[in-house]
Write a protein that holds these residues in place. Structure first.
Motif, PDB file in Angstrom:
ATOM      1  N   LEU A   1      53.936 -42.768  77.329  1.00 13.45           N
ATOM      2  CA  LEU A   1      53.615 -42.144  76.047  1.00 13.45           C
ATOM      3  C   LEU A   1      53.485 -43.206  74.957  1.00 13.45           C
ATOM      4  CD1 LEU A   1      53.173 -39.457  74.552  1.00 13.45           C
ATOM      5  CD2 LEU A   1      55.603 -39.488  73.996  1.00 13.45           C
ATOM      6  N   GLY A   2      52.393 -43.119  74.219  1.00 13.05           N
ATOM      7  CA  GLY A   2      52.141 -44.068  73.149  1.00 13.05           C
ATOM      8  C   GLY A   2      52.061 -43.385  71.795  1.00 13.05           C
ATOM      9  N   HIS A   3      52.182 -44.197  70.740  1.00 12.73           N
ATOM     10  CA  HIS A   3      52.079 -43.662  69.380  1.00 12.73           C
ATOM     11  C   HIS A   3      51.451 -44.722  68.485  1.00 12.73           C
ATOM     12  CE1 HIS A   3      54.242 -41.789  65.656  1.00 12.73           C
ATOM     13  NE2 HIS A   3      52.990 -41.386  65.764  1.00 12.73           N
TER      14      HIS A   3
ATOM     15  N   GLY B   1      38.639 -44.176  79.197  1.00 13.58           N
ATOM     16  CA  GLY B   1      39.444 -43.357  78.290  1.00 13.58           C
ATOM     17  C   GLY B   1      38.671 -42.233  77.644  1.00 13.58           C
ATOM     18  N   VAL B   2      39.441 -41.316  77.063  1.00 11.52           N
ATOM     19  CA  VAL B   2      38.834 -40.260  76.249  1.00 11.52           C
ATOM     20  C   VAL B   2      39.754 -39.988  75.060  1.00 11.52           C
ATOM     21  CG1 VAL B   2      39.880 -38.357  77.589  1.00 11.52           C
ATOM     22  CG2 VAL B   2      37.831 -37.927  76.232  1.00 11.52           C
ATOM     23  N   ASP B   3      39.157 -39.745  73.909  1.00 13.76           N
ATOM     24  CA  ASP B   3      39.895 -39.310  72.715  1.00 13.76           C
ATOM     25  C   ASP B   3      39.606 -37.827  72.536  1.00 13.76           C
ATOM     26  OD1 ASP B   3      40.234 -42.045  72.445  1.00 13.76           O
ATOM     27  OD2 ASP B   3      39.523 -42.142  70.366  1.00 13.76           O
ATOM     28  N   THR B   4      40.653 -37.035  72.381  1.00 12.50           N
ATOM     29  CA  THR B   4      40.409 -35.611  72.173  1.00 12.50           C
ATOM     30  C   THR B   4      41.582 -34.999  71.414  1.00 12.50           C
ATOM     31  OG1 THR B   4      39.988 -33.488  73.244  1.00 12.50           O
ATOM     32  CG2 THR B   4      41.309 -35.035  74.499  1.00 12.50           C
ATOM     33  N   TYR B   5      41.283 -34.222  70.407  1.00  8.97           N
ATOM     34  CA  TYR B   5      42.327 -33.628  69.564  1.00  8.97           C
ATOM     35  C   TYR B   5      42.355 -32.117  69.718  1.00  8.97           C
ATOM     36  CZ  TYR B   5      43.183 -38.119  67.441  1.00  8.97           C
ATOM     37  OH  TYR B   5      43.547 -39.430  67.249  1.00  8.97           O
TER      38      TYR B   5
ATOM     39  N   THR C   1      43.201 -41.886  75.451  1.00  8.61           N
ATOM     40  CA  THR C   1      43.347 -43.021  74.546  1.00  8.61           C
ATOM     41  C   THR C   1      43.681 -42.618  73.101  1.00  8.61           C
ATOM     42  OG1 THR C   1      40.926 -43.034  74.731  1.00  8.61           O
ATOM     43  CG2 THR C   1      42.108 -44.786  75.837  1.00  8.61           C
ATOM     44  N   GLU C   2      43.488 -41.358  72.755  1.00 10.33           N
ATOM     45  CA  GLU C   2      43.963 -40.790  71.485  1.00 10.33           C
ATOM     46  C   GLU C   2      44.044 -39.291  71.669  1.00 10.33           C
ATOM     47  OE1 GLU C   2      41.863 -41.321  67.705  1.00 10.33           O
ATOM     48  OE2 GLU C   2      41.400 -43.376  68.273  1.00 10.33           O
TER      49      GLU C   2
ATOM     50  N   TYR D   1      48.247 -43.539  80.507  1.00  6.02           N
ATOM     51  CA  TYR D   1      48.992 -43.291  79.278  1.00  6.02           C
ATOM     52  C   TYR D   1      48.301 -42.257  78.418  1.00  6.02           C
ATOM     53  CZ  TYR D   1      45.765 -46.551  76.798  1.00  6.02           C
ATOM     54  OH  TYR D   1      44.671 -47.177  76.264  1.00  6.02           O
ATOM     55  N   LEU D   2      49.038 -41.837  77.415  1.00 10.24           N
ATOM     56  CA  LEU D   2      48.539 -40.870  76.435  1.00 10.24           C
ATOM     57  C   LEU D   2      48.996 -41.406  75.081  1.00 10.24           C
ATOM     58  CD1 LEU D   2      49.482 -37.101  76.782  1.00 10.24           C
ATOM     59  CD2 LEU D   2      49.943 -38.320  74.704  1.00 10.24           C
TER      60      LEU D   2
END
Ligand code: BMA
Length: 366
Positions: A44-46, A253-257, A293-294, A321-322
């Motif tokens: 887990l990342g921040h 990676g993929v960024d998704t909110y 990646t995000e 990771y996330l």
């Protein structure tokens, strides 16, 4: 040159491969261990975890030593630290979110010493008009970087500044600290000047290659891994539309909110699972790790978001990771802080071992 071909052959024969032919030992170990760890839990990342965050009353803390919101609620630091180099190209001392570049170097080193790793994005200004930000579209920016000598040389001088920052990341033994560099992200969207509506796939790929070749060959950096991260995508063809090639990408990676909960909870889980299944397939085909990646739900308005959305979305997949986005201010945060509504659920999910923090990421450089 010969030596690099032999190494390339050896790593291909081993069934895993990073793109730099002669990476530093720490970088090679990090990459291989990311692969070895797949499926055992998600690190887990921040973003900006060590730079600032929120107090229980919603006010901000900034620049306190050894503080992180995830640490405050769990007793552990994030396994992955996210940082952004936006504005380094202007020669300023602070990035676009007011984090001092010198502090970032300290945070990257602290993360390394705790056993974790760092990933760096770059919301760079527009090289055609440096007063304009990533979000300002000057038509044809990418093609100008490639074709207009003045714009190209400005862009390359910006890469010199990025390279100088990266070259300053050293362990106490004087070895380079490996980091994941994630340039030109979310390019399936069009909010940045490098986005889908502002350049052709070939132009995007050429910009990517120019960037990686310059950092590897001209600046001789061999302690960076390169991540390719789109925003949401429809299918495999869409994901790969601007993919610069297996020899230019280490990590997929993929960024998704998540937006508009709770109505969208099921749809978000479903969409993320469909994208992860494509990344999973591509990871097998290309022998490269993958990551979210995000991501995040702004203000984590769902108390059980971790168990009800994150865990079901990840189930059965093996992203390395996330990365949760930053705890910027009271209305713009993505990780729990003391007193935040989802803390209890977050801690329960941590107990399950599905999300891994600093205590669980030991040995990744060996
Ligand atoms: C966005 C927001 C902005 C920030 C930018 C770069 O998602 O968090 O406030 O400036 O990322 O970090």
């Amino acid at each position: 040159m010969k030596k690099s071909f032999i190494l390339l052959f050896l790593c291909l024969a081993k069934g895993w491969c990073q793109i730099h032919p002669i990476p530093t030992l720490l970088t090679k170990n990090l990459y291989q261990n990311l692969r070895n760890f797949e499926g055992k839990g998600v690190f887990l990342g921040h973003q900006d975890a060590l730079a600032y965050g929120l107090n229980a009353d919603g006010s901000r803390w900034i620049g306190e030593k050894d503080r992180s919101d995830i640490h405050s609620v769990s007793g552990e630091f994030p396994a992955v630290l996210g940082l952004d180099l936006g504005r380094i190209e202007l020669g300023t001392s602070h990035n676009l979110d007011q984090v001092p570049f010198e502090d970032m170097k300290v945070h990257i080193r602290q993360t390394y010493e705790r056993g974790g790793f760092s990933t760096i994005s770059w919301h760079l200004n527009n090289p055609v008009n440096p007063e304009k930000t990533s979000w300002d579209h000057v038509p044809g920016t990418v093609s100008k970087i490639l074709e207009d000598p003045e714009v190209k040389s400005r862009y390359l001088s910006w890469l010199d500044l990025v390279a100088a920052f990266l070259s300053d990341l050293k362990t106490s033994d004087g070895d380079y600290i490996p980091v994941i560099f994630r340039p030109f992200h979310e390019h399936t969207g069009s909010w940045f000047w490098w986005g889908a509506d502002h350049c052709t796939p070939d132009e995007y790929k050429a910009l990517w290659k120019l960037t990686v070749d310059y950092l590897f060959q001209k600046k001789k950096l061999n302690h960076i891994l390169i991540a390719y991260s789109t925003d949401v995508f429809r299918d495999k063809a869409h994901y790969l539309e601007r993919y610069p090639g297996d020899e230019y990408v280490d990590l997929l990676g993929v960024d998704t909110y998540h937006r508009n909960p709770p109505e969208s909870n099921t749809a978000f889980v479903h969409k993320l699972r469909s994208m992860l299944s494509i990344l999973d397939q591509l990871s097998t085909e290309k022998k490269k790790p993958y990551a979210i990646t995000e991501t995040g739900l702004e203000q984590i308005t769902e108390k059980d978001w971790w168990s009800n959305v994150v865990v079901p979305a990840l189930d059965g997949f093996r992203p390395s990771y996330l990365l949760l986005w930053r705890n910027g201010y009271e209305k713009h945060y993505y990780a729990p802080y003391p007193g935040q509504g989802s803390v209890a659920d977050f801690k329960e999910v941590l107990k399950s071992g599905k999300l891994i923090l600093s205590n669980g990421i030991q040995g990744i450089y060996r």
